[in-house]
Write a protein that holds these residues in place. Structure first.
Motif, PDB file in Angstrom:
ATOM      1  N   UNK A 101      98.473  34.451  52.025  1.00  0.00           N
ATOM      2  CA  UNK A 101      99.357  33.637  52.860  1.00  0.00           C
ATOM      3  C   UNK A 101     100.585  34.437  53.257  1.00  0.00           C
ATOM      4  N   UNK A 102     100.730  34.658  54.563  1.00  0.00           N
ATOM      5  CA  UNK A 102     101.871  35.416  55.078  1.00  0.00           C
ATOM      6  C   UNK A 102     101.914  35.306  56.598  1.00  0.00           C
ATOM      7  N   UNK A 103     103.140  35.322  57.159  1.00  0.00           N
ATOM      8  CA  UNK A 103     103.326  35.350  58.614  1.00  0.00           C
ATOM      9  C   UNK A 103     102.529  34.266  59.332  1.00  0.00           C
ATOM     10  N   UNK A 104     102.656  33.021  58.859  1.00  0.00           N
ATOM     11  CA  UNK A 104     101.983  31.884  59.492  1.00  0.00           C
ATOM     12  C   UNK A 104     100.457  31.972  59.443  1.00  0.00           C
ATOM     13  N   UNK A 105      99.928  32.811  58.533  1.00  0.00           N
ATOM     14  CA  UNK A 105      98.482  32.947  58.372  1.00  0.00           C
ATOM     15  C   UNK A 105      98.087  32.605  56.943  1.00  0.00           C
ATOM     16  N   UNK A 106      97.111  31.730  56.794  1.00  0.00           N
ATOM     17  CA  UNK A 106      96.524  31.423  55.489  1.00  0.00           C
ATOM     18  C   UNK A 106      95.037  31.756  55.567  1.00  0.00           C
ATOM     19  N   UNK A 107      94.622  32.700  54.750  1.00  0.00           N
ATOM     20  CA  UNK A 107      93.251  33.201  54.758  1.00  0.00           C
ATOM     21  C   UNK A 107      92.667  32.972  53.367  1.00  0.00           C
ATOM     22  N   UNK A 108      91.633  32.150  53.280  1.00  0.00           N
ATOM     23  CA  UNK A 108      91.046  31.766  52.003  1.00  0.00           C
ATOM     24  C   UNK A 108      89.591  32.194  51.941  1.00  0.00           C
ATOM     25  N   UNK A 109      89.224  32.835  50.833  1.00  0.00           N
ATOM     26  CA  UNK A 109      87.836  33.233  50.607  1.00  0.00           C
ATOM     27  C   UNK A 109      87.266  32.439  49.436  1.00  0.00           C
ATOM     28  N   UNK A 110      86.087  31.910  49.615  1.00  0.00           N
ATOM     29  CA  UNK A 110      85.358  31.257  48.530  1.00  0.00           C
ATOM     30  C   UNK A 110      84.143  32.129  48.219  1.00  0.00           C
ATOM     31  N   UNK A 111      84.127  32.697  47.014  1.00  0.00           N
ATOM     32  CA  UNK A 111      83.090  33.664  46.645  1.00  0.00           C
ATOM     33  C   UNK A 111      82.207  33.058  45.558  1.00  0.00           C
ATOM     34  N   UNK A 112      80.909  33.019  45.840  1.00  0.00           N
ATOM     35  CA  UNK A 112      79.951  32.444  44.895  1.00  0.00           C
ATOM     36  C   UNK A 112      78.804  33.422  44.653  1.00  0.00           C
ATOM     37  N   UNK A 113      78.306  33.376  43.459  1.00  0.00           N
ATOM     38  CA  UNK A 113      77.191  34.248  43.070  1.00  0.00           C
ATOM     39  C   UNK A 113      75.873  33.522  43.270  1.00  0.00           C
ATOM     40  N   UNK A 114      74.897  34.241  43.821  1.00  0.00           N
ATOM     41  CA  UNK A 114      73.551  33.701  43.987  1.00  0.00           C
ATOM     42  C   UNK A 114      72.575  34.618  43.261  1.00  0.00           C
ATOM     43  N   UNK A 115      71.861  34.053  42.316  1.00  0.00           N
ATOM     44  CA  UNK A 115      70.859  34.822  41.587  1.00  0.00           C
ATOM     45  C   UNK A 115      69.529  34.829  42.334  1.00  0.00           C
ATOM     46  N   UNK A 116      68.850  35.948  42.267  1.00  0.00           N
ATOM     47  CA  UNK A 116      67.500  36.118  42.819  1.00  0.00           C
ATOM     48  C   UNK A 116      67.436  35.747  44.303  1.00  0.00           C
ATOM     49  N   UNK A 117      68.327  36.336  45.075  1.00  0.00           N
ATOM     50  CA  UNK A 117      68.336  36.155  46.532  1.00  0.00           C
ATOM     51  C   UNK A 117      67.181  36.956  47.126  1.00  0.00           C
ATOM     52  N   UNK A 118      66.425  36.339  48.009  1.00  0.00           N
ATOM     53  CA  UNK A 118      65.225  36.958  48.567  1.00  0.00           C
ATOM     54  C   UNK A 118      65.534  37.697  49.868  1.00  0.00           C
ATOM     55  N   UNK A 119      65.359  39.016  49.844  1.00  0.00           N
ATOM     56  CA  UNK A 119      65.484  39.838  51.050  1.00  0.00           C
ATOM     57  C   UNK A 119      64.086  40.060  51.617  1.00  0.00           C
ATOM     58  N   UNK A 120      63.760  39.309  52.643  1.00  0.00           N
ATOM     59  CA  UNK A 120      62.459  39.436  53.308  1.00  0.00           C
ATOM     60  C   UNK A 120      62.605  38.994  54.754  1.00  0.00           C
ATOM     61  N   UNK A 121      62.294  39.890  55.663  1.00  0.00           N
ATOM     62  CA  UNK A 121      62.361  39.560  57.082  1.00  0.00           C
ATOM     63  C   UNK A 121      61.231  38.594  57.428  1.00  0.00           C
ATOM     64  N   UNK A 122      61.403  37.784  58.471  1.00  0.00           N
ATOM     65  CA  UNK A 122      60.347  36.855  58.866  1.00  0.00           C
ATOM     66  C   UNK A 122      59.018  37.568  59.103  1.00  0.00           C
ATOM     67  N   UNK A 123      57.963  37.023  58.509  1.00  0.00           N
ATOM     68  CA  UNK A 123      56.593  37.532  58.662  1.00  0.00           C
ATOM     69  C   UNK A 123      56.384  38.933  58.081  1.00  0.00           C
ATOM     70  N   UNK A 124      57.344  39.416  57.316  1.00  0.00           N
ATOM     71  CA  UNK A 124      57.208  40.748  56.716  1.00  0.00           C
ATOM     72  C   UNK A 124      56.512  40.644  55.362  1.00  0.00           C
ATOM     73  N   UNK A 125      55.765  41.690  55.028  1.00  0.00           N
ATOM     74  CA  UNK A 125      55.090  41.732  53.735  1.00  0.00           C
ATOM     75  C   UNK A 125      56.015  42.261  52.648  1.00  0.00           C
ATOM     76  N   UNK A 126      56.898  43.191  53.020  1.00  0.00           N
ATOM     77  CA  UNK A 126      57.793  43.802  52.030  1.00  0.00           C
ATOM     78  C   UNK A 126      58.950  42.861  51.705  1.00  0.00           C
TER      79      UNK A 126
END
Length: 207
Positions: free
Chosen positions: A64-89
Motif C-alpha cells: 500500500x503506497x501512493x494511492x495504490x493497494x495491491x493484494x496477493x492471495x497465494x495458495x498451494x495446489x498439490x498434484x497440479x496436472x500439466x497436460x495440454x488438451x488432447x496431449x498424451x504427455x
C-alpha cells in the motif's frame, strides 16, 4: 423403449466416468529435482513439495503506497496436472496459484481474490501459476495484468525478517522480450509502463 433408455443412461454414465479419470502418477520426484532434470522429465512424473518449501509463500500479502493497494492471495495446489488438451504427455507438480486485487485512487480495478482453486493446466486461463522453485531465489511463474492484458515473467521471493516483524515477500514482474501484450498495439502507446500493477515491490503478510 426402456431398454434403449437404460443403454443410453449407461453410456452417459460411462462417458462421465472416463472424463473424470486422471492419468496415473508413474514416478514420484521432489520439487528440487525439477531444477536438476530440465531435459530428463518423463511422462507421469510427479514433482512433490516434500520439504514444504512452497508453504512459506502461502497467505494474503499486501502493498500500500501512493494511492495504490495491491493484494496477493497465494495458495498451494498439490498434484497440479500439466497436460495440454488432447496431449498424451503429462506431469504433475505441486504449485502456487496467485490471485490479486488492485485498487488505485479508491477505484477497484481488479478483484479476483475469491476465484476457486484449479487443478489442471486446461483450466488455467487467467490464472497466475508459479511452479519453478529455485532455492535462495524464490518461485517463478507468469503473472497476468488483467487490466492491460499483459503477460509477464514474474518471481516471488520470501524475505528475511527479524523476530516479531511481519513476514514479507518481494514481488517482481519483468517486462522483456517474452512479454505478451493481449491488446492492440495502439492501446499501449504513450504509457509510462504497460503494467497497471506495481512490478517491483515488497508486500506484508496480512493473513
Amino acid at each position: 423403449m426402456l431398454i434403449k433408455i437404460n443403454i443410453f443412461l449407461l453410456l452417459f454414465i460411462a462417458s462421465q466416468y472416463l472424463q473424470a479419470q486422471t492419468p496415473p502418477v508413474l514416478q514420484y520426484k521432489t520439487l528440487e529435482d525439477d531444477n536438476l532434470e530440465t531435459n530428463n522429465i518423463e511422462k507421469g512424473d510427479y514433482y512433490r513439495d516434500v520439504n514444504n518449501v512452497l508453504d512459506r509463500f502461502t497467505g494474503t500479502w499486501q502493498y500500500q503506497q501512493d494511492n495504490t493497494i495491491f493484494t496477493l492471495k497465494i495458495r498451494k495446489v498439490n498434484q497440479f496436472l500439466f497436460q495440454a488438451p488432447n496431449a498424451d504427455f503429462y506431469i504433475y507438480q505441486d504449485i502456487l496459484l496467485v490471485n490479486y486485487k488492485l485498487i488505485k485512487n479508491n477505484t477497484v480495478l481488479v478483484d479476483e481474490l475469491d476465484k476457486p482453486l484449479i487443478y489442471k493446466l486446461i483450466d488455467s486461463n487467467n490464472y497466475n501459476c508459479y511452479f519453478r522453485f529455485i532455492p535462495n531465489e524464490g518461485i517463478y511463474g507468469t503473472f497476468i495484468d488483467l487490466t492491460n492484458r499483459v503477460y509477464v515473467e514474474s518471481r516471488i521471493k520470501k524475505l528475511l525478517t527479524l523476530a516479531g516483524e511481519p513476514q514479507k515477500i518481494h514481488f517482481l514482474a519483468v517486462v522483456n522480450s517474452n512479454t505478451h501484450r493481449g491488446k492492440p498495439k495502439e492501446f499501449y502507446e504513450g504509457m509510462s509502463s504497460i503494467l497497471s500493477i506495481p512490478g517491483n515491490v515488497e508486500l506484508v503478510k496480512i493473513e
